[in-house]
Structures are given as C-alpha cells and as structure tokens.
Design a protein around this motif. Structure first.
Motif, PDB file in Angstrom:
ATOM      1  N   ALA A  63      68.431  34.665  32.236  1.00 38.12           N
ATOM      2  CA  ALA A  63      69.436  33.832  32.904  1.00 38.12           C
ATOM      3  C   ALA A  63      69.283  34.001  34.415  1.00 38.12           C
ATOM      4  CB  ALA A  63      70.838  34.233  32.446  1.00 38.12           C
ATOM      5  N   GLY A  64      68.160  33.479  34.933  1.00 36.30           N
ATOM      6  CA  GLY A  64      67.867  33.682  36.348  1.00 36.30           C
ATOM      7  C   GLY A  64      67.237  35.042  36.570  1.00 36.30           C
ATOM      8  N   PHE A  65      66.175  35.340  35.809  1.00 35.03           N
ATOM      9  CA  PHE A  65      65.482  36.625  35.906  1.00 35.03           C
ATOM     10  C   PHE A  65      64.139  36.393  36.583  1.00 35.03           C
ATOM     11  CE2 PHE A  65      63.159  40.312  33.953  1.00 35.03           C
ATOM     12  CZ  PHE A  65      63.948  41.310  34.515  1.00 35.03           C
ATOM     13  N   LEU A  66      63.960  36.996  37.752  1.00 32.72           N
ATOM     14  CA  LEU A  66      62.810  36.662  38.607  1.00 32.72           C
ATOM     15  C   LEU A  66      61.686  37.688  38.556  1.00 32.72           C
ATOM     16  CD1 LEU A  66      64.785  35.305  41.704  1.00 32.72           C
ATOM     17  CD2 LEU A  66      63.848  34.032  39.771  1.00 32.72           C
ATOM     18  N   VAL A  67      61.505  38.295  37.400  1.00 32.23           N
ATOM     19  CA  VAL A  67      60.398  39.235  37.212  1.00 32.23           C
ATOM     20  C   VAL A  67      59.462  38.634  36.171  1.00 32.23           C
ATOM     21  CG1 VAL A  67      59.759  41.530  36.363  1.00 32.23           C
ATOM     22  CG2 VAL A  67      61.787  41.260  37.792  1.00 32.23           C
ATOM     23  N   VAL A  68      58.168  38.749  36.409  1.00 33.26           N
ATOM     24  CA  VAL A  68      57.185  38.228  35.443  1.00 33.26           C
ATOM     25  C   VAL A  68      57.295  39.036  34.152  1.00 33.26           C
ATOM     26  CG1 VAL A  68      54.725  37.908  34.969  1.00 33.26           C
ATOM     27  CG2 VAL A  68      55.615  37.449  37.252  1.00 33.26           C
ATOM     28  N   ILE A  69      57.438  38.329  33.045  1.00 30.93           N
ATOM     29  CA  ILE A  69      57.591  38.987  31.745  1.00 30.93           C
ATOM     30  C   ILE A  69      56.225  39.477  31.267  1.00 30.93           C
ATOM     31  CG2 ILE A  69      58.343  38.670  29.350  1.00 30.93           C
ATOM     32  CD1 ILE A  69      60.584  38.496  31.462  1.00 30.93           C
ATOM     33  N   PRO A  70      56.119  40.770  30.923  1.00 30.83           N
ATOM     34  CA  PRO A  70      54.827  41.302  30.468  1.00 30.83           C
ATOM     35  C   PRO A  70      54.331  40.594  29.201  1.00 30.83           C
ATOM     36  CG  PRO A  70      56.430  43.080  30.838  1.00 30.83           C
ATOM     37  CD  PRO A  70      57.177  41.789  30.939  1.00 30.83           C
ATOM     38  N   PRO A  71      53.027  40.310  29.124  1.00 29.42           N
ATOM     39  CA  PRO A  71      52.464  39.615  27.944  1.00 29.42           C
ATOM     40  C   PRO A  71      52.790  40.331  26.639  1.00 29.42           C
ATOM     41  CG  PRO A  71      50.818  39.798  29.693  1.00 29.42           C
ATOM     42  CD  PRO A  71      52.000  40.598  30.144  1.00 29.42           C
ATOM     43  N   GLU A  72      52.784  41.676  26.668  1.00 32.80           N
ATOM     44  CA  GLU A  72      53.056  42.415  25.422  1.00 32.80           C
ATOM     45  C   GLU A  72      54.492  42.196  24.945  1.00 32.80           C
ATOM     46  OE1 GLU A  72      52.614  45.684  28.686  1.00 32.80           O
ATOM     47  OE2 GLU A  72      51.976  43.622  28.331  1.00 32.80           O
ATOM     48  N   MET A  73      55.394  41.938  25.889  1.00 32.58           N
ATOM     49  CA  MET A  73      56.787  41.650  25.512  1.00 32.58           C
ATOM     50  C   MET A  73      56.885  40.255  24.881  1.00 32.58           C
ATOM     51  SD  MET A  73      60.088  41.568  28.026  1.00 32.58           S
ATOM     52  CE  MET A  73      61.452  40.447  27.696  1.00 32.58           C
ATOM     53  N   ILE A  74      56.157  39.307  25.451  1.00 28.35           N
ATOM     54  CA  ILE A  74      56.160  37.944  24.896  1.00 28.35           C
ATOM     55  C   ILE A  74      55.590  37.960  23.471  1.00 28.35           C
ATOM     56  CG2 ILE A  74      55.158  35.627  25.134  1.00 28.35           C
ATOM     57  CD1 ILE A  74      55.265  36.138  28.208  1.00 28.35           C
ATOM     58  N   GLN A  75      54.541  38.738  23.268  1.00 29.05           N
ATOM     59  CA  GLN A  75      53.937  38.831  21.936  1.00 29.05           C
ATOM     60  C   GLN A  75      54.904  39.461  20.939  1.00 29.05           C
ATOM     61  OE1 GLN A  75      50.343  41.005  22.771  1.00 29.05           O
ATOM     62  NE2 GLN A  75      49.579  39.359  24.071  1.00 29.05           N
ATOM     63  N   LYS A  76      55.543  40.540  21.364  1.00 31.89           N
ATOM     64  CA  LYS A  76      56.442  41.273  20.462  1.00 31.89           C
ATOM     65  C   LYS A  76      57.670  40.445  20.096  1.00 31.89           C
ATOM     66  CE  LYS A  76      58.649  45.665  19.657  1.00 31.89           C
ATOM     67  NZ  LYS A  76      58.688  47.077  20.011  1.00 31.89           N
ATOM     68  N   TYR A  77      58.175  39.690  21.071  1.00 27.96           N
ATOM     69  CA  TYR A  77      59.401  38.911  20.849  1.00 27.96           C
ATOM     70  C   TYR A  77      59.099  37.400  20.845  1.00 27.96           C
ATOM     71  CZ  TYR A  77      62.021  43.230  21.506  1.00 27.96           C
ATOM     72  OH  TYR A  77      62.530  44.509  21.364  1.00 27.96           O
ATOM     73  N   ARG A  78      58.021  37.034  20.208  1.00 33.42           N
ATOM     74  CA  ARG A  78      57.608  35.623  20.160  1.00 33.42           C
ATOM     75  C   ARG A  78      58.729  34.740  19.582  1.00 33.42           C
ATOM     76  NH1 ARG A  78      53.672  33.339  22.606  1.00 33.42           N
ATOM     77  NH2 ARG A  78      52.215  34.957  21.918  1.00 33.42           N
ATOM     78  N   ASN A  79      59.064  33.683  20.319  1.00 33.95           N
ATOM     79  CA  ASN A  79      60.139  32.756  19.931  1.00 33.95           C
ATOM     80  C   ASN A  79      61.496  33.446  19.776  1.00 33.95           C
ATOM     81  OD1 ASN A  79      58.303  30.634  19.956  1.00 33.95           O
ATOM     82  ND2 ASN A  79      57.834  30.844  17.778  1.00 33.95           N
ATOM     83  N   ARG A  80      61.643  34.560  20.512  1.00 32.93           N
ATOM     84  CA  ARG A  80      62.943  35.243  20.545  1.00 32.93           C
ATOM     85  C   ARG A  80      63.378  35.500  21.997  1.00 32.93           C
ATOM     86  NH1 ARG A  80      63.681  40.310  17.346  1.00 32.93           N
ATOM     87  NH2 ARG A  80      61.466  40.770  17.500  1.00 32.93           N
ATOM     88  N   ILE A  81      62.662  34.859  22.933  1.00 33.93           N
ATOM     89  CA  ILE A  81      63.043  34.924  24.348  1.00 33.93           C
ATOM     90  C   ILE A  81      63.282  33.499  24.816  1.00 33.93           C
ATOM     91  CG2 ILE A  81      62.421  35.719  26.673  1.00 33.93           C
ATOM     92  CD1 ILE A  81      60.228  37.457  25.394  1.00 33.93           C
ATOM     93  N   ILE A  82      64.462  33.234  25.404  1.00 34.92           N
ATOM     94  CA  ILE A  82      64.726  31.901  25.950  1.00 34.92           C
ATOM     95  C   ILE A  82      65.024  31.996  27.444  1.00 34.92           C
ATOM     96  CG2 ILE A  82      65.531  30.985  23.739  1.00 34.92           C
ATOM     97  CD1 ILE A  82      68.411  31.098  24.823  1.00 34.92           C
ATOM     98  N   ASN A  83      64.760  30.901  28.129  1.00 32.91           N
ATOM     99  CA  ASN A  83      64.965  30.832  29.576  1.00 32.91           C
ATOM    100  C   ASN A  83      65.714  29.545  29.920  1.00 32.91           C
ATOM    101  OD1 ASN A  83      64.435  31.555  32.410  1.00 32.91           O
ATOM    102  ND2 ASN A  83      63.046  29.804  32.402  1.00 32.91           N
ATOM    103  N   ILE A  84      66.527  29.602  30.968  1.00 37.72           N
ATOM    104  CA  ILE A  84      67.177  28.394  31.484  1.00 37.72           C
ATOM    105  C   ILE A  84      66.477  28.022  32.780  1.00 37.72           C
ATOM    106  CG2 ILE A  84      68.992  29.786  32.607  1.00 37.72           C
ATOM    107  CD1 ILE A  84      69.817  26.374  31.199  1.00 37.72           C
ATOM    108  N   HIS A  85      66.045  26.760  32.886  1.00 32.21           N
ATOM    109  CA  HIS A  85      65.373  26.293  34.106  1.00 32.21           C
ATOM    110  C   HIS A  85      66.135  25.086  34.660  1.00 32.21           C
ATOM    111  CE1 HIS A  85      62.112  25.717  36.943  1.00 32.21           C
ATOM    112  NE2 HIS A  85      62.167  24.430  36.671  1.00 32.21           N
ATOM    113  N   PRO A  86      66.379  25.061  35.986  1.00 38.61           N
ATOM    114  CA  PRO A  86      67.232  24.007  36.569  1.00 38.61           C
ATOM    115  C   PRO A  86      66.515  22.689  36.871  1.00 38.61           C
ATOM    116  CG  PRO A  86      66.644  25.570  38.270  1.00 38.61           C
ATOM    117  CD  PRO A  86      66.019  26.072  36.992  1.00 38.61           C
ATOM    118  N   SER A  87      65.760  22.200  35.897  1.00 34.79           N
ATOM    119  CA  SER A  87      65.176  20.850  36.018  1.00 34.79           C
ATOM    120  C   SER A  87      64.900  20.343  34.613  1.00 34.79           C
ATOM    121  CB  SER A  87      63.860  20.872  36.823  1.00 34.79           C
ATOM    122  OG  SER A  87      62.780  21.309  36.013  1.00 34.79           O
ATOM    123  N   LEU A  88      64.554  19.055  34.527  1.00 32.88           N
ATOM    124  CA  LEU A  88      64.142  18.485  33.239  1.00 32.88           C
ATOM    125  C   LEU A  88      62.637  18.693  33.114  1.00 32.88           C
ATOM    126  CD1 LEU A  88      66.247  15.188  33.324  1.00 32.88           C
ATOM    127  CD2 LEU A  88      66.708  17.240  31.965  1.00 32.88           C
TER     128      LEU A  88
END
Length: 209
Positions: free
Chosen positions: A88-113
């Motif tokens: 929710a407005g987190f400005l740190v690059v997410i480590p690839p290993e975290m994305i792999q571990k939590y695949r489709n369990r991390i969501i982000n809000i972005h202020p554009s279409l």
C-alpha cells in the motif's frame, strides 16, 4: 480467516482505508496481522499501532548489503504467516525470492489505469504529473498481483476517475485516492478473502457472484 500483512512506506492512507473497512465490516473474514515499513518515520506505523496491529520497521539502510536485507526482510514476513501481502505505497523493490514464495499472494495498488503511466519511475505524484502533462481526460487506480516486473502482474480491479479543468497533481492525487484507491483496494482484499479471485494464463479472473 484471511491473514493480511500490509507494507507501506509513507502516510498510510490506503492502510487506513483497509483498517476502516475491516472495522466497518466492508471487508469480512479478514485479519490484519501486521504492518511493515521501511521508513521509521512513516505515519503508517502510528496508524497500525492505534488500531492495535503489530508494527515493524525493516530498512535496507540498516544492513550492509541488499542481499542481507532481503534475507532478513523475508524472514520477518514469514514470521507473520500471511495469506496475503498488500503493498500500500511500499517503495522498496520486492526480492525475487519473495515473489516466488508468495506467487499470486502479493497485491499492489497503483494510482493509474495500467498500462498507462506505470512501470519504473512512475510512483506517487509523478504518475499524476505525467497524466496531466499528457492531457488525458480519465485517470484512475489499479489493484494487481505482483510479479517480477514493475506493475506488470495480473490486474484484479480498476476504477476510473475524471480529470477536471484546473487540476494540479496534488488535487488529482487526492481525488484518485478518495474515488478509486480507497474503494478498490478493500474490495480486492474482500474478494480474495472469499476465494473470488483466481489467476489463469496470466490474467486475474474475478467472480463477483
């Protein structure tokens, strides 16, 4: 009960929208188990404390290397045993290993279409400055799953907001928050809590029934 961990770098207005929605019953079967920030001065940490949610600050600046930070960061996240991680407005690059571990369990809000005004360098006011500079008539916000790219993951929800004559980036940012971000982020969490979101062939399928 969906266990949600919220990660935020700044004021935490989207965090507040989530907390309020849980409190009001707009989001059900969901527990906010923690708030993590990379910024010790983030007002979001205060918001979490006031709501009785455990808060923690983990900053890359506290570690000798990014690899060391990534390791400790992932360890901290795992300790909350989250079912869903919300950026929710987190400005740190997410480590690839975290994305792999939590695949489709991390969501982000972005202020554009998305795919407009997104990707590397587009965050915060920069998004709204770019939209006004281009002269678009409609902007908005997007909730999406996080993958290895920047703002490239499967799109869950989007909501449009009209640009008005005389808008400044600050005024437009506020309108997008109020009319889009604070509505679709809680909605997405509630949908996920009730098993209404799945990912097929790289696209998020939302079942509203």
């Amino acid at each position: 009960m969906l266990r949600v961990l919220v990660m935020v770098s700044g004021g935490g207005t989207n965090l507040q929208a989530i907390l309020d929605s849980v409190q009001s019953g707009e989001i059900t079967d969901t527990e906010i188990v923690g708030v993590i920030s990379n910024n010790p001065g983030a007002y979001a940490l205060e918001r979490g404390e006031k709501a009785g949610v455990p808060v923690e600050c983990i900053s890359p600046k506290s570690y000798a290397s990014r690899a060391e930070f990534n390791q400790e960061f992932l360890k901290a996240i795992d300790s909350y045993e989250p079912d869903l991680i919300v950026l929710a407005g987190f400005l740190v690059v997410i480590p690839p290993e975290m994305i792999q571990k939590y695949r489709n369990r991390i969501i982000n809000i972005h202020p554009s279409l998305i795919p407009s005004f997104c990707g590397t360098g587009f965050y915060g006011l920069k998004v709204h400055e770019a939209a006004l500079a281009r002269g678009v008539k409609v902007v908005g916000a997007t909730v999406h799953f996080v993958d290895e790219g920047t703002d490239t993951g499967p799109i869950i929800l989007q909501k449009a907001v009209e640009v008005q004559n005389g808008d400044t980036p600050e005024v437009l940012q506020r309108r997008v928050m109020e009319q889009a971000e604070w509505k679709i982020l809680p909605r997405a969490i509630d949908l996920i809590a009730h098993g209404k979101v799945s990912v097929t062939d790289g696209k998020a399928i939302v079942s509203e029934d």
